[in-house]
Each structure stands twice: as C-alpha cells, then as structure tokens.
Design a protein around this motif. Structure first.
Motif, PDB file in Angstrom:
ATOM      1  N   ARG A 108      -2.873  -8.092   3.009  1.00  0.00           N
ATOM      2  CA  ARG A 108      -2.801  -6.697   3.438  1.00  0.00           C
ATOM      3  C   ARG A 108      -2.909  -6.582   4.962  1.00  0.00           C
ATOM      4  O   ARG A 108      -2.186  -5.809   5.595  1.00  0.00           O
ATOM      5  CB  ARG A 108      -3.916  -5.887   2.788  1.00  0.00           C
ATOM      6  CG  ARG A 108      -3.843  -4.387   3.101  1.00  0.00           C
ATOM      7  CD  ARG A 108      -5.041  -3.629   2.573  1.00  0.00           C
ATOM      8  NE  ARG A 108      -5.120  -3.658   1.123  1.00  0.00           N
ATOM      9  CZ  ARG A 108      -6.033  -4.339   0.432  1.00  0.00           C
ATOM     10  NH1 ARG A 108      -6.929  -5.088   1.076  1.00  0.00           N
ATOM     11  NH2 ARG A 108      -6.042  -4.302  -0.874  1.00  0.00           N
ATOM     12  N   GLU A 109      -3.805  -7.359   5.556  1.00  0.00           N
ATOM     13  CA  GLU A 109      -3.992  -7.315   7.007  1.00  0.00           C
ATOM     14  C   GLU A 109      -2.729  -7.751   7.743  1.00  0.00           C
ATOM     15  O   GLU A 109      -2.270  -7.063   8.664  1.00  0.00           O
ATOM     16  CB  GLU A 109      -5.163  -8.219   7.411  1.00  0.00           C
ATOM     17  CG  GLU A 109      -5.373  -8.294   8.916  1.00  0.00           C
ATOM     18  CD  GLU A 109      -6.405  -9.327   9.328  1.00  0.00           C
ATOM     19  OE1 GLU A 109      -6.733  -9.384  10.530  1.00  0.00           O
ATOM     20  OE2 GLU A 109      -6.872 -10.093   8.453  1.00  0.00           O
ATOM     21  N   PHE A 114       3.055  -5.600  10.733  1.00  0.00           N
ATOM     22  CA  PHE A 114       4.512  -5.503  10.780  1.00  0.00           C
ATOM     23  C   PHE A 114       5.073  -4.298  10.025  1.00  0.00           C
ATOM     24  O   PHE A 114       6.287  -4.104   9.985  1.00  0.00           O
ATOM     25  CB  PHE A 114       5.138  -6.768  10.174  1.00  0.00           C
ATOM     26  CG  PHE A 114       4.757  -8.035  10.882  1.00  0.00           C
ATOM     27  CD1 PHE A 114       5.457  -8.450  12.014  1.00  0.00           C
ATOM     28  CD2 PHE A 114       3.698  -8.821  10.434  1.00  0.00           C
ATOM     29  CE1 PHE A 114       5.114  -9.617  12.670  1.00  0.00           C
ATOM     30  CE2 PHE A 114       3.353  -9.985  11.090  1.00  0.00           C
ATOM     31  CZ  PHE A 114       4.055 -10.388  12.213  1.00  0.00           C
ATOM     32  N   ALA A 115       4.190  -3.484   9.452  1.00  0.00           N
ATOM     33  CA  ALA A 115       4.644  -2.402   8.579  1.00  0.00           C
ATOM     34  C   ALA A 115       5.594  -1.431   9.272  1.00  0.00           C
ATOM     35  O   ALA A 115       6.455  -0.831   8.628  1.00  0.00           O
ATOM     36  CB  ALA A 115       3.443  -1.648   8.010  1.00  0.00           C
ATOM     37  N   ARG A 119      11.845  -4.382   7.455  1.00  0.00           N
ATOM     38  CA  ARG A 119      12.519  -3.680   6.367  1.00  0.00           C
ATOM     39  C   ARG A 119      11.856  -4.008   5.022  1.00  0.00           C
ATOM     40  O   ARG A 119      11.960  -3.253   4.073  1.00  0.00           O
ATOM     41  CB  ARG A 119      13.991  -4.090   6.312  1.00  0.00           C
ATOM     42  CG  ARG A 119      14.827  -3.611   7.483  1.00  0.00           C
ATOM     43  CD  ARG A 119      15.247  -2.163   7.317  1.00  0.00           C
ATOM     44  NE  ARG A 119      16.182  -1.793   8.366  1.00  0.00           N
ATOM     45  CZ  ARG A 119      17.494  -1.908   8.274  1.00  0.00           C
ATOM     46  NH1 ARG A 119      18.036  -2.406   7.166  1.00  0.00           N
ATOM     47  NH2 ARG A 119      18.274  -1.545   9.266  1.00  0.00           N
ATOM     48  N   GLY A 120      11.206  -5.169   4.991  1.00  0.00           N
ATOM     49  CA  GLY A 120      10.542  -5.596   3.770  1.00  0.00           C
ATOM     50  C   GLY A 120       9.636  -6.770   4.063  1.00  0.00           C
ATOM     51  O   GLY A 120       9.673  -7.354   5.157  1.00  0.00           O
ATOM     52  N   VAL A 156       6.132  -0.468   2.010  1.00  0.00           N
ATOM     53  CA  VAL A 156       7.305  -1.238   2.413  1.00  0.00           C
ATOM     54  C   VAL A 156       7.716  -2.120   1.232  1.00  0.00           C
ATOM     55  O   VAL A 156       6.845  -2.659   0.535  1.00  0.00           O
ATOM     56  CB  VAL A 156       6.994  -2.108   3.655  1.00  0.00           C
ATOM     57  CG1 VAL A 156       8.194  -2.957   4.061  1.00  0.00           C
ATOM     58  CG2 VAL A 156       6.552  -1.211   4.820  1.00  0.00           C
ATOM     59  N   PRO A 157       9.019  -2.290   0.980  1.00  0.00           N
ATOM     60  CA  PRO A 157       9.434  -3.152  -0.134  1.00  0.00           C
ATOM     61  C   PRO A 157       8.806  -4.542  -0.066  1.00  0.00           C
ATOM     62  O   PRO A 157       8.718  -5.136   1.011  1.00  0.00           O
ATOM     63  CB  PRO A 157      10.958  -3.227   0.030  1.00  0.00           C
ATOM     64  CG  PRO A 157      11.313  -1.932   0.690  1.00  0.00           C
ATOM     65  CD  PRO A 157      10.183  -1.655   1.648  1.00  0.00           C
ATOM     66  N   VAL A 158       8.379  -5.036  -1.219  1.00  0.00           N
ATOM     67  CA  VAL A 158       7.698  -6.333  -1.303  1.00  0.00           C
ATOM     68  C   VAL A 158       8.490  -7.277  -2.191  1.00  0.00           C
ATOM     69  O   VAL A 158       8.708  -6.990  -3.368  1.00  0.00           O
ATOM     70  CB  VAL A 158       6.269  -6.177  -1.864  1.00  0.00           C
ATOM     71  CG1 VAL A 158       5.582  -7.548  -1.948  1.00  0.00           C
ATOM     72  CG2 VAL A 158       5.453  -5.221  -1.010  1.00  0.00           C
TER      73      VAL A 158
END
Length: 295
Positions: A108-109, A114-115, A119-120, A156-158
């Motif tokens: 998560r950190e 980069f969030a 793009r993902g 953000v897409p994962v």
C-alpha cells in the motif's frame, strides 16, 4: 496466420495502444527507456519492480544465457521512491508500475508514491529469487488477497503477476480476484539453476534464479488456460512470447493481451516486428479469438 484488427484496447482497466506490453524488468529502469519502447511499438510498458527500500540486488553473475532462454537472479534491485521522478514525464502514457513488498502495508505504501502517475499497478508476488518478497509471499492465497486489497484502495487498476512455481495456480488467481484485482498476469519466471562443471559450483551468484524465454512458453500457455477456466477477470499472458503466432496462441488459451520480455533482449524492435504481422485491416476482432480453444 490469423491476424487481428488494429486499434487501441482496454485490458484490466488500463487503456493500451495494442495487445503488446513490455514485461517488468526489461528496459523498464528509466523514463527514457520506457519512452523508447513505446515509440518502438509497445502498446504499454511495465516498469522495473519498485520496493519499499532502495536495493542493489544480488552479487553477480546475475544473468546468463541458456540454450533455450535466460536465467537470472537480479534480486529486485531498485531505487525505491526515487523512481517517481523517472515516470513524471510519462503521466499521459500507458505505464504500469510494478511494485513489491513483504506485506500488505508495504504494498500500500509503495503504491501510494505512484498513485497519481501510474495507469495501473502490477503486483510482483512471483519473483523466485528475492528472500521475503515475490514468490515467498505469492504462494500463499490469503497473503495475495490481502496485498491486492491493500493496493486496490488507491483506486488504480491492479494487475497481479503470478508465479508458476505452485501446485495450483488457479488458487492464487482466485485469491487475487477476490482481493479486487483488475487482471492477472501469468506467469513470472520458472525456478532454475545451472552449475559450472569446470568451477564445480553454481553459475549464478545467488546459486538459483528464474528461467525466462522460449523454454517456458508452454508453461505460460497452460497457466493462462487454467486461469481462464477458473477466473472471471482478464488474463495477460507472459512467458516466452516472441512472435505474432505466439500472441494468437496465448489469446486462444484465454489471454486478452501479452507481455514480452526476454525477446526484447534479442531484438529491441520485436514489438514493431510482431505488430506488423499481427494486425491487418481485415483482421479478426480480438474478442472472437480470446479463449476460443476452450470450445
């Protein structure tokens, strides 16, 4: 050979220029190299894996050629948070940032850095040669679920990149799906080793590493096939892809796009070469190809 209709696509929540994506760890270490690969025909690019702390990786030799591919044990070298500066100029480009950590909090950190630019995200829970990271946690479904869920909180897409070094890859795929993954990437490298008979010791500095290239293409196709039978989210095939026909085969197994890595080492123009053979104006719509081999 079957060809596809050209045009932009969306896979796992990420808009791409075509079905061909640069795999993590190959020319993804600088913003300039990522831009270069996009100009050479890639539909999207995945960065080198970035972690919570700067790391220099394993001591050499870290990479050797084999008769059928490449064996590497890099050890996830990366500049950590400093890498944000490399992709600032690529904010409007199809850049997926590969990240790793030892637990959900670290994932998560790192994602948080980069969030606003990526793009993902591609979660590296599959590297076979980094103690405490990668496949060390990616073989446990509950951990994969929690790490995926943690990164998904950024909105953000994962994408979750899976290891083939498990008994049942579908168990891990389902865990990623339950954690909120937008797509699954199958697969990372296969554990391997070479020994120098003259020196009487393993060739790689880390002793063992991960095998990539043509040798693992059938393994990747099987993984994509199994995941397509089990999971509902999109699958991105990765492992030994080096031709337009390989792309079609992966798609018939169930992949909606493919990642290309080792083939770039042989010819940096591989994306353009494949693209020229893969697409024609009268080509087949991709949706008619994906999973067709399942009947």
């Amino acid at each position: 050979m079957i060809t596809l209709q050209p045009g932009e696509i969306t896979v796992g929540g990420v808009d791409l220029r075509n079905h061909l994506i640069l795999a993590a760890g190959v020319l993804g270490t600088t913003g300039a190299s990522l831009k270069r690969i996009l100009k050479l025909g890639a539909g999207g690019v995945v960065t080198k894996s970035i972690g919570p702390e700067p790391a220099s990786g394993h001591h050499g030799p870290c990479l050797i050629r084999t008769d059928c591919g490449v064996l590497n044990a890099m050890g996830l070298p990366n500049p950590s948070q400093e890498f944000t500066g490399e992709i600032e100029s690529l904010k409007d480009e199809p850049v997926i940032v590969s990240i790793f950590g030892k637990d959900p909090d670290e994932f998560r950190e790192v994602a948080g850095w980069f969030a606003g630019h990526a793009r993902g995200f591609e979660l590296n829970v599959s590297c076979p040669h980094a103690a405490g990271y990668g496949a060390a946690i990616g073989t446990d479904p509950e951990t994969v679920l929690e790490c995926t869920r943690a990164v998904a909180t950024h909105g953000v897409p994962v994408w979750v990149k899976l290891t083939p070094n498990v008994t049942d890859i579908t168990t891990i795929g389902r865990a990623a799906e339950q954690g909120g993954a937008s797509a699954i990437v199958a697969v990372n490298t296969v554990r391997g080793m070479r020994i120098s008979t003259e020196m009487r010791r393993p060739v790689l500095g880390n002793r063992s590493g991960g095998l990539s290239g043509r040798a693992i293409f059938p393994i990747a196709v099987k993984a994509v096939w199994d995941l397509y039978e089990t999971c509902q989210i999109p699958i991105i095939g990765c492992g030994g892809v080096s031709s337009a026909n390989d792309v079609i085969e992966m798609m018939m197994a169930g992949a909606q796009a493919v990642e290309i890595g080792t083939a770039v080492m042989d010819d940096i123009r591989v994306f353009d070469q494949i693209r020229r053979k893969l697409y024609t104006k009268d080509g087949t719509p991709a949706e008619e190809i994906v999973g067709v081999a399942h009947g």
